[in-house]
Design a protein around this motif. Structure first.
Motif, mmCIF file in Angstrom:
data_model
loop_
_atom_site.group_PDB
_atom_site.id
_atom_site.type_symbol
_atom_site.label_atom_id
_atom_site.label_comp_id
_atom_site.label_asym_id
_atom_site.label_seq_id
_atom_site.Cartn_x
_atom_site.Cartn_y
_atom_site.Cartn_z
ATOM 1 N N ILE A 104 44.774 42.230 46.253
ATOM 2 C CA ILE A 104 43.388 41.813 46.106
ATOM 3 C C ILE A 104 43.240 40.392 46.633
ATOM 4 C CG2 ILE A 104 43.798 41.037 43.718
ATOM 5 C CD1 ILE A 104 40.918 42.005 43.085
ATOM 6 N N ASN A 118 38.060 41.850 47.392
ATOM 7 C CA ASN A 118 38.382 43.019 48.214
ATOM 8 C C ASN A 118 39.777 43.518 47.857
ATOM 9 O OD1 ASN A 118 35.950 42.878 49.520
ATOM 10 N ND2 ASN A 118 36.732 41.767 51.273
ATOM 11 N N THR A 119 39.930 44.824 47.797
ATOM 12 C CA THR A 119 41.190 45.428 47.388
ATOM 13 C C THR A 119 41.773 46.311 48.485
ATOM 14 O OG1 THR A 119 39.987 47.263 46.364
ATOM 15 C CG2 THR A 119 40.561 45.392 44.957
#
Length: 123
Positions: free
Chosen positions: A51, A57-58
């Motif tokens: 992340i 955002n992953t």
């Protein structure tokens, strides 16, 4: 570098769930990415999930996509890995890692590591 302290993990039956947590300390953490890697006996360490701290955002390895979720708690500076629908092949030592900059799936790009904890999934 940052200091990482892991918690959680253990033993679970196939199909069950576990959560790992990683508490971080350090400065300017918004510029970091955090990730989970794992290493099974006799195998190379492999990327699991990551992340980007600032954006949230992953990213996931194909082997865990749809089953694992990585998320962060910005107030506690903690990243967690929720592992669902666990399989025996998920058995490994799981490590939390951090690096300055955006995520990467190469463990050599990370310079801070947690102590690692065994996760065992029985069939």
């Amino acid at each position: 570098q940052v200091q990482l302290v892991e918690s959680g993990g253990g033993l679970v039956q196939a199909g069950g769930s576990l959560r790992r947590a990683c508490a971080a300390s350090g400065r300017a953490f918004s510029t970091y990415a955090m990730a989970w890697f794992r290493q099974a006996p006799g195998k190379e360490r492999e990327f699991v999930a990551a992340i980007n701290w600032s954006s949230g955002n992953t990213f996931y390895a194909d082997s865990v996509k749809g089953r694992f979720i990585i998320f962060r708690d910005t107030a506690k500076i903690t990243v967690a890995l929720q592992m669902n629908s666990l399989k025996p092949e998920d058995t490994a030592v799981y490590y939390c890692a951090a690096r300055r900059g955006l995520y990467g799936d190469n463990d050599r790009a990370y310079d801070s590591w947690g102590q690692g904890t065994q996760v065992t999934v029985s069939s």
